[in-house]
Design a protein around this motif. Structure first.
Motif, PDB file in Angstrom:
ATOM      1  N   VAL A 179      38.669  46.576  56.506  1.00 61.51           N
ATOM      2  CA  VAL A 179      37.773  47.051  55.448  1.00 61.51           C
ATOM      3  C   VAL A 179      36.570  47.827  55.996  1.00 61.51           C
ATOM      4  N   VAL A 212      41.056  39.772  48.202  1.00 62.30           N
ATOM      5  CA  VAL A 212      39.729  39.781  48.837  1.00 62.30           C
ATOM      6  C   VAL A 212      39.453  41.145  49.465  1.00 62.30           C
ATOM      7  N   LYS A 213      40.411  41.638  50.252  1.00 60.89           N
ATOM      8  CA  LYS A 213      40.193  42.910  50.954  1.00 60.89           C
ATOM      9  C   LYS A 213      40.046  44.073  49.985  1.00 60.89           C
ATOM     10  N   SER A 214      40.891  44.109  48.945  1.00 60.91           N
ATOM     11  CA  SER A 214      40.799  45.203  47.973  1.00 60.91           C
ATOM     12  C   SER A 214      39.509  45.118  47.171  1.00 60.91           C
ATOM     13  N   ALA A 215      39.138  43.899  46.759  1.00 63.93           N
ATOM     14  CA  ALA A 215      37.928  43.742  45.954  1.00 63.93           C
ATOM     15  C   ALA A 215      36.696  44.181  46.738  1.00 63.93           C
ATOM     16  N   ILE A 216      36.628  43.793  48.002  1.00 60.00           N
ATOM     17  CA  ILE A 216      35.462  44.157  48.817  1.00 60.00           C
ATOM     18  C   ILE A 216      35.478  45.646  49.140  1.00 60.00           C
ATOM     19  N   GLY A 217      36.619  46.151  49.616  1.00 60.66           N
ATOM     20  CA  GLY A 217      36.693  47.554  50.022  1.00 60.66           C
ATOM     21  C   GLY A 217      36.531  48.512  48.859  1.00 60.66           C
ATOM     22  N   GLY A 219      35.706  47.771  45.680  1.00 61.05           N
ATOM     23  CA  GLY A 219      34.530  47.445  44.860  1.00 61.05           C
ATOM     24  C   GLY A 219      33.237  47.964  45.453  1.00 61.05           C
ATOM     25  N   THR A 220      33.100  47.860  46.766  1.00 63.96           N
ATOM     26  CA  THR A 220      31.880  48.341  47.424  1.00 63.96           C
ATOM     27  C   THR A 220      31.703  49.835  47.222  1.00 63.96           C
ATOM     28  N   ILE A 248      38.695  44.623  39.305  1.00 63.90           N
ATOM     29  CA  ILE A 248      37.737  45.288  40.187  1.00 63.90           C
ATOM     30  C   ILE A 248      36.892  46.274  39.399  1.00 63.90           C
TER      31      ILE A 248
END
Length: 249
Positions: A179, A212-217, A219-220, A248
């Motif tokens: 990420v 988790v990885k998709s939401a953080i990457g 989403g940010t 997301i």
């Protein structure tokens, strides 16, 4: 939040970029040659809220199958093609609404010109898709591994080829499984071009880790105003990607 201003491209009837709402995409995991199974999965994706679907075109039979798939699909279809310009031409002929192909990987410049000529006639956008796991060897050596800087340089190489052929109906993706690398790459490219960006974390993994990885990457970047279309990749049934993408957003 102020969204980054980008050019607008259209995949079929779906506008991407230009201040339009973020578009949700996914990709079938069926054998594209199996028209019935592929259309069933596309229908399920559409029912879940997907707006654009990508299908793998690995051979001539898959390219031929696109004729029926594109005619019956409830969603605009993007053909995912690597290296073979003839498959791109056949996909265009058979009605696809978009291409995912890197012009620097299809050989001599005349082959690129053939593809550009075909997409120009039908106003089909091309997505340049850079993946940290398959960067060009010289960039891996230059940057000592798969880095954000190398990904951006790779993308700009491909962009330049299309721009030199006077084609600018372009989208860009810069996917990495890590990420932080993905975030840095998208932030860098966002400062350099105004083409719409397709966000995603490649090999995001199982539903547990992939969420988790998709939401953080994703989403940010969306929170920073970067991103025009997204795919929340999972290794499971692609239909499971759509609720994740919606959450997301």
């Amino acid at each position: 939040m102020q969204r980054r201003i980008t050019k607008e491209v259209r995949i079929g009837s779906v506008p991407i970029g230009g201040g339009n709402p973020v578009v949700i995409q996914s990709m079938t995991n069926t054998d594209t040659r199996d028209i019935k199974a592929t259309l069933e999965q596309i229908a399920a994706l559409a029912q879940a809220g997907c707006e654009v679907v990508r299908v793998a075109v690995l051979n001539q039979q898959a390219a031929e199958a696109l004729k029926n798939i594109c005619l019956q699909s409830p969603l605009p279809v993007v053909a995912d093609i690597h290296f073979d310009y003839k498959l791109a031409l056949k996909a265009i002929e058979n009605g696809v609404h978009g291409l995912r192909i890197n012009p620097g990987n299809i050989g001599e410049r005349w082959k690129v010109r053939e593809v550009v000529k075909a997409v120009k006639e039908k106003n089909i956008p091309i997505r340049i898709g850079v993946n940290a796991g398959s960067l060009e060897r010289d960039l891996l050596e230059k940057y000592r591994g798969p880095t954000a800087e190398g990904m951006v340089e790779s993308a700009l190489r491909h962009v330049r080829i299309l721009e030199e052929e006077y084609y600018q109906e372009i989208k860009i993706s810069l996917k990495a499984s890590r990420v932080p690398v993905m975030l840095e790459a998208y932030r860098k490219i966002a400062d350099l071009v105004d083409y719409p960006l397709h966000l995603g974390v490649t090999e995001a993994g199982t539903p547990k880790s992939g969420v988790v990885k998709s939401a953080i990457g994703i989403g940010t970047l969306l929170a920073e105003g970067i991103g025009d279309t997204i795919r929340a990749s999972l290794t499971s049934d692609p239909v499971e990607e759509i609720p994740l993408a919606l959450n997301i957003l």
